[in-house]
Design a protein around this motif. Structure first.
Motif, PDB file in Angstrom:
ATOM      1  N   PHE A  25      -7.149   7.127   3.896  1.00 12.79           N
ATOM      2  CA  PHE A  25      -6.133   6.349   3.197  1.00 12.79           C
ATOM      3  C   PHE A  25      -5.399   5.405   4.136  1.00 12.79           C
ATOM      4  O   PHE A  25      -4.955   4.344   3.726  1.00 12.79           O
ATOM      5  CB  PHE A  25      -5.182   7.273   2.435  1.00 12.79           C
ATOM      6  N   SER A  42       0.824  -1.217   0.000  1.00 10.17           N
ATOM      7  CA  SER A  42       0.000   0.000   0.000  1.00 10.17           C
ATOM      8  C   SER A  42       0.856   1.263   0.000  1.00 10.17           C
ATOM      9  O   SER A  42       0.361   2.351  -0.296  1.00 10.17           O
ATOM     10  CB  SER A  42      -0.901   0.040   1.243  1.00 10.17           C
ATOM     11  N   LEU A  49      -6.924  -0.466  -1.739  1.00 12.58           N
ATOM     12  CA  LEU A  49      -6.272   0.832  -1.970  1.00 12.58           C
ATOM     13  C   LEU A  49      -5.760   0.943  -3.403  1.00 12.58           C
ATOM     14  O   LEU A  49      -5.975   1.956  -4.068  1.00 12.58           O
ATOM     15  CB  LEU A  49      -5.134   1.054  -0.976  1.00 12.58           C
TER      16      LEU A  49
END
Length: 180
Positions: A34, A16, A44
């Motif tokens: 996020f 990520s 993501l």
């Protein structure tokens, strides 16, 4: 209070990290949304792929208007706060236009058609009428553009649902869901 533990920078999965780094560089901070989505690199990175492709569609002000209309319908305070901040600071959209967009309206006729259509998509769960399609086409949107409006709406719906489910702590200037 957020209903999920936000990962620290050290706890964000390596897969990520590139997306998190890009968002952090653009916004000068890592928004809580996020951090949550980073828990699943597939989510993501899937979101980032969709967002990256859709960032090349329509006009930035139309995209921001759609984000605001969709987030308003879904009652996502986090996204309303984030998109209002981004619209005002990065896209130079004034507060009056932001308020109109949240209502599914705009001071610009073409933008008004797009945000009204996005609002209707959310309200009807995608079951828009032939008149709704006719109206957005009459404003100058092609069938390809309509598909883009639908895809943008779905992208914003995803983040609305993540934030609504986890009651993500807002790390932008807070905007109330109720429109004044």
């Amino acid at each position: 209070m957020t209903r999920i533990a936000l990962p620290t920078n050290d706890q964000i999965p390596a897969a990520s990290q590139p997306v998190v780094d890009a968002v952090t560089k653009q916004l000068m901070t890592t928004p809580n949304l996020f951090r949550i989505m980073a828990l699943s690199p597939n989510v993501l990175n899937g979101w980032a792929g969709l967002q990256g492709a859709l960032a090349k569609t329509l006009d930035a002000k139309v995209r921001d208007g759609i984000a605001l209309a969709v987030s308003q319908v879904n009652g996502c305070q986090y996204c309303l706060s984030a998109h209002s901040y981004v619209a005002s600071t990065l896209a130079n959209i004034d507060d009056d236009e932001i308020q109109l967009n949240r209502r599914g309206q705009s001071g610009t006729p073409k933008t008004a058609a797009a945000v009204a259509f996005a609002k209707k998509l959310m309200e009807t769960h995608g079951k828009v009428s032939e008149d709704d399609l006719r109206t957005v086409r009459a404003a100058g949107f092609t069938n390809a553009n309509i598909v883009e409006i639908i895809a943008l709406s779905a992208q914003f719906l995803l983040t609305n649902f993540v934030n609504n489910a986890f009651e993500t702590e807002i790390d932008f200037p807070v905007v109330e869901v109720a429109i004044g």
